[in-house]
Design a protein around this motif. Structure first.
Motif, mmCIF file in Angstrom:
data_model
loop_
_atom_site.group_PDB
_atom_site.id
_atom_site.type_symbol
_atom_site.label_atom_id
_atom_site.label_comp_id
_atom_site.label_asym_id
_atom_site.label_seq_id
_atom_site.Cartn_x
_atom_site.Cartn_y
_atom_site.Cartn_z
ATOM 1 N N GLU A 8 0.843 -1.209 0.000
ATOM 2 C CA GLU A 8 0.000 0.000 0.000
ATOM 3 C C GLU A 8 0.875 1.255 0.000
ATOM 4 O O GLU A 8 0.601 2.213 -0.726
ATOM 5 C CB GLU A 8 -0.905 -0.035 1.237
ATOM 6 C CG GLU A 8 -1.936 1.070 1.286
ATOM 7 C CD GLU A 8 -2.747 1.023 2.573
ATOM 8 O OE1 GLU A 8 -2.975 -0.075 3.114
ATOM 9 O OE2 GLU A 8 -3.129 2.110 3.053
ATOM 10 N N PRO A 34 10.515 2.328 -2.699
ATOM 11 C CA PRO A 34 9.141 2.142 -3.192
ATOM 12 C C PRO A 34 9.001 0.955 -4.144
ATOM 13 O O PRO A 34 7.960 0.306 -4.178
ATOM 14 C CB PRO A 34 8.824 3.461 -3.899
ATOM 15 C CG PRO A 34 10.120 4.143 -4.104
ATOM 16 C CD PRO A 34 11.047 3.644 -3.069
ATOM 17 N N THR A 82 2.261 1.737 -3.330
ATOM 18 C CA THR A 82 1.223 2.221 -4.252
ATOM 19 C C THR A 82 0.972 3.714 -4.053
ATOM 20 O O THR A 82 0.797 4.455 -5.017
ATOM 21 C CB THR A 82 -0.080 1.421 -4.048
ATOM 22 O OG1 THR A 82 0.225 0.035 -4.091
ATOM 23 C CG2 THR A 82 -1.101 1.741 -5.126
ATOM 24 N N TYR A 83 0.966 4.141 -2.791
ATOM 25 C CA TYR A 83 0.811 5.591 -2.525
ATOM 26 C C TYR A 83 1.885 6.382 -3.257
ATOM 27 O O TYR A 83 1.617 7.404 -3.886
ATOM 28 C CB TYR A 83 0.940 5.892 -1.025
ATOM 29 C CG TYR A 83 -0.252 5.529 -0.185
ATOM 30 C CD1 TYR A 83 -1.542 5.904 -0.558
ATOM 31 C CD2 TYR A 83 -0.105 4.831 1.007
ATOM 32 C CE1 TYR A 83 -2.641 5.573 0.231
ATOM 33 C CE2 TYR A 83 -1.187 4.497 1.792
ATOM 34 C CZ TYR A 83 -2.448 4.872 1.398
ATOM 35 O OH TYR A 83 -3.525 4.550 2.170
ATOM 36 N N VAL A 84 3.131 5.871 -3.162
ATOM 37 C CA VAL A 84 4.248 6.581 -3.797
ATOM 38 C C VAL A 84 4.080 6.531 -5.317
ATOM 39 O O VAL A 84 4.256 7.546 -6.009
ATOM 40 C CB VAL A 84 5.598 5.964 -3.343
ATOM 41 C CG1 VAL A 84 6.761 6.588 -4.103
ATOM 42 C CG2 VAL A 84 5.790 6.153 -1.838
ATOM 43 N N ALA A 85 3.701 5.358 -5.846
ATOM 44 C CA ALA A 85 3.530 5.232 -7.294
ATOM 45 C C ALA A 85 2.430 6.154 -7.810
ATOM 46 O O ALA A 85 2.505 6.657 -8.923
ATOM 47 C CB ALA A 85 3.210 3.785 -7.639
ATOM 48 N N LEU A 86 1.422 6.375 -6.983
ATOM 49 C CA LEU A 86 0.305 7.216 -7.429
ATOM 50 C C LEU A 86 0.592 8.709 -7.260
ATOM 51 O O LEU A 86 -0.251 9.531 -7.603
ATOM 52 C CB LEU A 86 -0.979 6.841 -6.686
ATOM 53 C CG LEU A 86 -1.525 5.438 -7.009
ATOM 54 C CD1 LEU A 86 -2.805 5.170 -6.235
ATOM 55 C CD2 LEU A 86 -1.781 5.264 -8.491
ATOM 56 N N GLY A 87 1.744 9.023 -6.691
ATOM 57 C CA GLY A 87 2.127 10.434 -6.677
ATOM 58 C C GLY A 87 2.325 11.072 -5.320
ATOM 59 O O GLY A 87 2.492 12.283 -5.221
ATOM 60 N N MET A 88 2.306 10.270 -4.274
ATOM 61 C CA MET A 88 2.603 10.865 -2.957
ATOM 62 C C MET A 88 4.108 10.787 -2.719
ATOM 63 O O MET A 88 4.748 9.820 -3.129
ATOM 64 C CB MET A 88 1.868 10.106 -1.838
ATOM 65 C CG MET A 88 0.369 10.341 -1.826
ATOM 66 S SD MET A 88 -0.457 9.351 -0.565
ATOM 67 C CE MET A 88 -0.330 10.434 0.851
ATOM 68 N N THR A 89 4.656 11.804 -2.055
ATOM 69 C CA THR A 89 6.054 11.703 -1.643
ATOM 70 C C THR A 89 6.095 10.817 -0.397
ATOM 71 O O THR A 89 5.077 10.629 0.267
ATOM 72 C CB THR A 89 6.639 13.087 -1.285
ATOM 73 O OG1 THR A 89 5.892 13.606 -0.194
ATOM 74 C CG2 THR A 89 6.564 14.041 -2.457
#
Lengths: 390, 233
Positions: free
Chosen positions: A279, A381, A282-289
């Motif tokens: 998870e 990540p 995935t957060y990082v892949a979706l654009g969160m630092t």
């Protein structure tokens, strides 16, 4: 704002896991507030009782008087100074004369403090009007604890012996005119209250006193060297110290409870970071630092305490309010504690106590949540995306 | 596909530490991709296709060489800039879907739009559009655990496409799907590629995927062994 929205969504989505933590944390909230409220209530009740029954708003002490040294009693008395006479006569200052003595209840011998006080006084809550004499006998009042320990009952006579100012022993019989009930052991245990005129007569000390008690404001020491004014703060310092000592125990219990609650949050956070690697990736892949993910997890952890405060409010407010109204029965005799303690304590829950507890728990939860979440900042990540434990 | 180059890779090498030495996953890759391509990185395990996909996706950085994505050199991007690029320009589809289990289908697809602070009404429309593309408008309230593998992957496609990215990177998207679902998912992606001109790059060794892509880049031991474009009618 987004982090709060996502954190709440994640928490609510996690279902039972979240609610178990929230319930544990809410218990901690309630017990912490209850415990502190109980101590606060005890503190307030003890001080009020001490003020009403023993110390008033301040006292003039004879310069030789030391309540912790009975050997000073024979010398700690003096004539009331002229500057205070009007106040004594008007009733705003109540003289008390204290002497050592012995009583012989039911064939036994017991040392007592003989205290003389005006039957007309209205400064203390003592039922001193019962000391008015019809000239036939000498009325005395004692506290309930004293009555229990001596097995004296109302209307009974007991012999009292004392030494007058010249050191001569004398004795007489006194009648127990009333037994009063108080939470203040220092006006009860080992004490016999008589009319001050009678004590002055017995001691051969006309017009003299050991203490002058007031319930008025604005008193200060006079320029006489023989009488020293003790303000209420000074007179309450002993009880303040005892309450502080008891509060310390309360703080330890408080810390243990908080630690247990925090352990639940910490444990959840540590597990989350291991269990939710994919998870996080995935957060990082979706654009969160990674910083944003750390923030999200920290807020998630901290939000446990926000939810806990809400849950605690639902069941805690009625529960605590009921206790504040009905009080809590204390099965321990007050004399065992050495300070004023009622048979029923009424907890006091101040806004400062409640908001302070919420803020402290929230702060500690945030720290405990942030601590393990920092690990996210070091996660790779691409490895996290595969759910590999790092 | 038009001639605009949106990905340019030059002399790309990627090393990973291994014991006292290092393992070279990519060993001098030179590639470029135009807008609207539907390409596959094909090769056996360990050939470097996922590593290359991760670098194109700004999740990793080159050890040597350059990877220029939409005009930005991946190695020179700050953490914030690479996150920003992923947030707006890059979509990801994973082998195991990587859906958020505690969210509904709607919330999963909505997530990338939340990160972009798009307002609620516009967000809702975009999510419903994306779910319509993949034929899942009837599942908006379902949780991932209630979906089949094919449905889950279609939700993942909707999530990657909802923000209308320039590039979608799909790592073994059909590996967990049966043949029927694989074809369904691939047809969906092909349709989106044609309609929205989004560049799709797959990392795969699945013949079904290979059958759909219009460019086959064979990787072997971290090098491009063959780069084959299939002419379309």
């Amino acid at each position: 704002m987004l982090a709060f929205q996502l954190a709440l969504r994640n928490l609510l989505g996690a279902g039972l896991r979240t609610w178990l933590n929230v319930i544990v944390l809410s218990f901690a909230f309630i017990i912490i507030i209850w415990l502190k409220g109980l101590l606060e209530g005890w503190d307030r009740q003890a001080k009020n009782d001490m003020i009403n029954w023993e110390i008033g708003t301040g006292q003039f002490w004879h310069v030789s008087y030391d309540p912790f040294d009975p050997f000073t009693l024979s010398d700690s008395h003096g004539t009331i100074p002229d500057v205070l006479t009007d106040s004594v006569n008007s009733g705003s200052l109540v003289p008390v004369l204290i002497s050592q003595g012995t009583i012989y209840p039911n064939g036994r011998m017991q040392s007592v403090l003989i205290k003389g006080i005006s039957p007309e006084q209205e400064v203390l809550a003592l039922p001193s009007s019962k000391l008015k004499s019809d000239g036939v006998d000498i009325p005395a009042i004692i506290g309930k604890s004293m009555a229990e320990s001596t097995q004296l009952k109302e209307g009974e006579y007991v012999t009292v012996r004392w030494r007058d100012k010249n050191g001569t022993f004398d004795a007489t019989e006194i009648r127990i005119a009333a037994i009063f009930e108080t939470n203040v052991p220092t006006v009860d245990v080992g004490q016999v209250w008589l009319s001050i005129d009678k004590v002055r007569e017995m001691m051969l000390l006309p017009g003299e006193a050991t203490l002058l008690i007031t319930n008025g404001e604005g008193w200060q020491s006079t320029d006489t060297d023989e009488w020293v004014f003790k303000d209420q703060e000074t007179l309450l310092s002993d009880i303040e110290n005892i309450i502080k000592a008891k509060s310390f125990v309360g703080i330890i219990i408080w810390a243990i409870l908080l630690m247990m609650a925090m352990l639940a949050v910490f444990d959840t956070q540590v597990l989350s970071i291991f269990r939710r690697q994919k998870e996080i990736g995935t957060y990082v892949a979706l654009g969160m630092t990674r910083g944003q993910v750390v923030k999200l997890f920290t807020i998630e952890g901290a939000m446990h305490s926000v939810l806990a405060a809400l849950v605690a409010a639902v069941y805690g407010i009625p529960l605590l309010a009921l206790q504040a109204i009905r009080g809590i029965s204390i099965p321990v005799e007050s004399k065992d504690f050495g300070i004023a303690m009622a048979a029923k304590l009424y907890p006091v829950y101040s806004l400062a106590l409640i908001s302070g507890t919420i803020i402290i728990v929230l702060l500690v939860t945030t720290i405990v949540s942030y601590w393990p979440s920092r690990k996210i900042a070091r996660l790779n990540p691409t490895e996290a995306l595969r759910g590999r434990i790092q | 596909m038009n001639d605009e180059v949106i990905i340019k890779i030059e002399g790309l090498k990627k090393h990973f530490p291994m014991g006292s030495g290092r393992f070279t996953a990519l060993n001098g890759i030179d590639l470029s991709f135009g807008r609207g391509e539907f390409a596959g990185l094909i090769g056996p395990s360990g050939s470097g296709k996922t590593t290359l996909l991760n670098i194109i996706g700004t999740l990793d950085v080159p050890s040597e060489g350059k990877a220029i994505i939409l005009g930005e050199s991946v190695g020179d991007l700050s953490a914030g800039a690479s996150a920003s690029m992923r947030k707006s320009q890059l979509g990801f589809i994973f082998q195991s879907y990587n859906l958020f289990q505690v969210y509904t289908v709607f919330e999963n697809v909505e997530f990338p739009l939340l990160l972009q602070n798009i307002d609620a009404s516009k967000r809702k429309k975009m999510v419903l559009d994306a779910l319509e593309w993949v034929g899942l408008t009837d599942k908006i309230k379902s949780k991932p655990a209630q979906l089949s593998g094919g449905e889950s992957q279609r939700v993942a496609i909707a999530r990657s496409m909802v923000k209308r990215p320039s590039i979608v990177l799909a790592d073994e998207p059909t590996a967990n799907l049966d043949a029927a679902n694989s074809h369904n998912v691939l047809q969906t992606m092909e349709k989106l590629n044609r309609e929205l001109h989004t560049t799709f790059i797959f990392a795969t060794h699945d013949d079904k995927v290979i059958g759909y892509v219009r460019r086959k880049i064979f990787l072997f031991d971290g090098k491009v062994a063959k780069d084959e474009k299939i002419e379309q009618n």
